[in-house]
Design a protein around this motif. Sequence first.
Motif, mmCIF file in Angstrom:
data_model
loop_
_atom_site.group_PDB
_atom_site.id
_atom_site.type_symbol
_atom_site.label_atom_id
_atom_site.label_comp_id
_atom_site.label_asym_id
_atom_site.label_seq_id
_atom_site.Cartn_x
_atom_site.Cartn_y
_atom_site.Cartn_z
ATOM 1 N N ASN A 84 60.889 53.658 78.983
ATOM 2 C CA ASN A 84 60.416 53.115 80.249
ATOM 3 C C ASN A 84 60.541 51.595 80.205
ATOM 4 N N PRO A 85 60.595 50.963 81.355
ATOM 5 C CA PRO A 85 60.861 49.515 81.390
ATOM 6 C C PRO A 85 59.890 48.715 80.525
ATOM 7 N N GLU A 94 73.392 43.589 71.340
ATOM 8 C CA GLU A 94 74.159 44.644 70.681
ATOM 9 C C GLU A 94 75.112 43.939 69.733
ATOM 10 N N PHE A 95 75.127 44.433 68.506
ATOM 11 C CA PHE A 95 75.922 43.770 67.483
ATOM 12 C C PHE A 95 77.288 44.421 67.406
ATOM 13 N N PHE A 96 78.323 43.637 67.402
ATOM 14 C CA PHE A 96 79.707 44.122 67.276
ATOM 15 C C PHE A 96 80.020 45.215 68.298
ATOM 16 N N ALA A 97 79.585 45.023 69.530
ATOM 17 C CA ALA A 97 79.913 45.967 70.604
ATOM 18 C C ALA A 97 79.491 47.397 70.290
ATOM 19 N N CYS A 98 78.396 47.576 69.569
ATOM 20 C CA CYS A 98 77.919 48.946 69.356
ATOM 21 C C CYS A 98 77.346 49.412 70.695
ATOM 22 N N ASP A 99 77.464 50.683 71.000
ATOM 23 C CA ASP A 99 76.964 51.161 72.290
ATOM 24 C C ASP A 99 75.474 51.424 72.185
ATOM 25 N N ILE A 100 74.690 50.658 72.922
ATOM 26 C CA ILE A 100 73.249 50.893 72.862
ATOM 27 C C ILE A 100 72.926 52.156 73.662
ATOM 28 N N PRO A 101 71.804 52.818 73.365
ATOM 29 C CA PRO A 101 71.548 54.136 73.960
ATOM 30 C C PRO A 101 71.534 54.074 75.495
ATOM 31 N N PRO A 102 72.182 55.048 76.140
ATOM 32 C CA PRO A 102 72.211 55.059 77.610
ATOM 33 C C PRO A 102 70.812 55.039 78.223
ATOM 34 N N GLY A 103 69.858 55.711 77.570
ATOM 35 C CA GLY A 103 68.489 55.720 78.094
ATOM 36 C C GLY A 103 67.882 54.319 78.077
ATOM 37 N N TYR A 104 68.243 53.553 77.063
ATOM 38 C CA TYR A 104 67.744 52.177 76.955
ATOM 39 C C TYR A 104 68.370 51.313 78.055
ATOM 40 N N ALA A 106 69.510 52.380 80.907
ATOM 41 C CA ALA A 106 68.954 52.785 82.210
ATOM 42 C C ALA A 106 67.623 52.080 82.449
ATOM 43 N N ALA A 107 66.799 51.985 81.402
ATOM 44 C CA ALA A 107 65.497 51.319 81.557
ATOM 45 C C ALA A 107 65.684 49.804 81.728
ATOM 46 N N MET A 108 66.698 49.254 81.064
ATOM 47 C CA MET A 108 66.984 47.816 81.247
ATOM 48 C C MET A 108 67.273 47.537 82.724
ATOM 49 N N ALA A 109 68.039 48.439 83.325
ATOM 50 C CA ALA A 109 68.446 48.229 84.726
ATOM 51 C C ALA A 109 67.247 48.284 85.664
ATOM 52 N N GLN A 110 66.185 48.973 85.213
ATOM 53 C CA GLN A 110 64.986 49.064 86.074
ATOM 54 C C GLN A 110 64.088 47.831 85.950
ATOM 55 N N CYS A 111 64.309 47.020 84.946
ATOM 56 C CA CYS A 111 63.444 45.853 84.727
ATOM 57 C C CYS A 111 63.757 44.766 85.756
ATOM 58 N N GLN A 112 62.747 44.069 86.188
ATOM 59 C CA GLN A 112 62.921 42.924 87.088
ATOM 60 C C GLN A 112 62.196 41.727 86.520
ATOM 61 N N ARG A 139 77.880 45.011 84.017
ATOM 62 C CA ARG A 139 77.699 46.358 83.457
ATOM 63 C C ARG A 139 76.444 46.981 84.051
ATOM 64 N N HIS A 140 76.598 48.162 84.598
ATOM 65 C CA HIS A 140 75.443 48.925 85.102
ATOM 66 C C HIS A 140 74.549 48.063 86.011
ATOM 67 N N GLY A 141 75.164 47.256 86.839
ATOM 68 C CA GLY A 141 74.388 46.420 87.761
ATOM 69 C C GLY A 141 73.749 45.217 87.078
ATOM 70 N N MET A 142 74.081 45.005 85.811
ATOM 71 C CA MET A 142 73.539 43.846 85.076
ATOM 72 C C MET A 142 74.715 42.997 84.572
ATOM 73 N N ILE A 143 74.361 41.913 83.915
ATOM 74 C CA ILE A 143 75.403 41.041 83.355
ATOM 75 C C ILE A 143 75.294 41.061 81.836
ATOM 76 N N LYS A 144 76.420 41.386 81.186
ATOM 77 C CA LYS A 144 76.452 41.288 79.725
ATOM 78 C C LYS A 144 77.175 40.004 79.340
ATOM 79 N N HIS A 145 76.637 39.310 78.328
ATOM 80 C CA HIS A 145 77.229 38.041 77.884
ATOM 81 C C HIS A 145 77.813 38.215 76.491
ATOM 82 N N PHE A 146 78.958 37.622 76.263
ATOM 83 C CA PHE A 146 79.581 37.689 74.929
ATOM 84 C C PHE A 146 79.244 36.415 74.165
#
Length: 388
Positions: A84-85, A94-104, A106-112, A139-146
Motif C-alpha cells: 500500500n502507498p 533500482e540497482f543495475f536496472a533490476c525490475d522492482i516488483p510490479p506490486g511495489y 503500482a503502489a508508487m503510482a498511487q502515491c502523491q 514509466r507507469h505514469g511516473m518519471i524514472k531517472h538514470f
Amino acid sequence: MSHSSDRATSLAIFCKVVDNFGDIGICWRLARQLQREHGVAVTLWVDDLASFRRICPQIDVALGVQQAAGVTVRHWGGQDGSFNPGEIADIVIEFFACDIPPGYIAAMAQCQPHPVWLNLEGLTAEEWVEGCHQLTSPRHGMIKHFFFPGFTDKTGGLLREAGLEQRRRQFQADPLAMQAFLSQFGVTPGEMAALKVSLFCYPHAPVAELLAAWEAGSEPIVCLVPEGVAFDAVSRFIGADAVAGVSHTQGALTVRVLPFVAQDDYDKLLWVCDVNFVRGEDSFVRAQWAGKPFIWHIYPQDENLHHVKLRAFLQRYAFDADGAIDSLIEASECWNGARVAGQGWAPLWTALRADMPRIAGRAGAWQAQMHDNGDLAGNLLAFARLPR
Ligand code: TRH
C-alpha cells in the motif's frame, strides 16, 4: 510514504545479485552511508542473503527482515505481493536496472507526490555517460531517472564515505595496527617486510604466469589471496587446495590464502598492501581510495566491450605530467587479455615495479581530482531532493 516539508526521509534500494559480490557490495555501502551520514531511513531489498553474508557476516540468511548497521534489510524473495502507498519510500532506487516488483510500482503510482525513482547504473569511464546521467524516462505514469556513477563532475561521482581518507591515513601511520591486522591471517614478521600484494581477480586472469614471475624474481613478495579467488592457479602453486589458512613459499614468493573478510576489513587489506589486484566495480573503486598502485581486472563482457571500458579508464588514470605510464597500461591490458604479453610476465612486472613510486604519485593526484566531484551518496541524495 512519509513526506517532510523539504527533505526526503525514507529510501528503498532494490538489489538483485546477478553475479559475485559487487552488486550487494555497492548497495550495502550506499545504504549504510545514506543512513549514517544523511540520516535517511534505508530499506535494502536483496534477493541473495547468502552472498550478502560473505561481505557482512552478521546477516542471518533465515530472516525475512532484519536490521544491520541501522539499515532495514529485507529478503526479496522474487514474490510479488501487493503494497500500500504507506509502505513506499520517498526515494526508490533500482540497482543495475533490476525490475522492482510490479506490486511495489503500482503502489508508487498511487502515491502523491510520486516517489523519486532512480535507476543506479554501473560505473564506466566512457564519455557517453555524461550525456546519459540524470536522463529521464516516463514509466507507469511516473518519471524514472538514470543516475550514473563516474569520474567527472558531470556524473554522480564515486562512493566514498566521509572520514575514509582520515581512517586510511591513521591506519597506514600505525605499524602496530597494520601488524595486528596481518598477523590474524598468519602473516609472519618476515613476510610483513616483503612486498605485499593482494590478489582479487576473475578465474581467467593469467595468475599462474604472474606467480611464476614473482617466484623467479629477486624481491621477496607475499601474495595475499582471499579464499575462492584464482583457486586453480593458487592451488597449483601451493600444491594443495587453496583454502583459508594455507600458505606456501617457493623461490621469492609466498602465497597465503586468507578467509573472505568483511567489507570494512577488505579496505584494510588494500591499505596495508603495497600493490593491489582488484576486479569488478567496488574493489576497483576501493583500490583508488587506498592510494596504492593497483591493477584492475574488469568484469568481462560480450564482444570485448570491457576492453573499451578498460582503455577509457586507463586514458583518464594512467597519465601524469610526464605522459603515459606505459608499464601500467601494458600490465593492465595484458592482465585483461587486451594485449598479448609477448615477453611473458617477468618484464611486465619488472617495469611496473620500477614505476611504482610514479604510479603511487599519480594515485594521490587522482584521489584529489576525484574528491572534487563530490561523492555518489551525497550527489544522489542532492539530486533526489531537487524540487520537481
Ligand atoms: O565480486 P565482483 O566481481 O562483482 C562484480 C562487479 O560488481 C561487476 O561490475 C558486476 O557487474 C558483477 O559483480 C555482477 O567484484 P567487486 O565489484 O569488486 O565486488 C566485490 C565486493 O566484495 C566488494 O564490495 C569488496 C567485497 N569483498 C569483501 O568484502 N571481502 C573480501 O575478502 C573480498 C575479496 C571482497
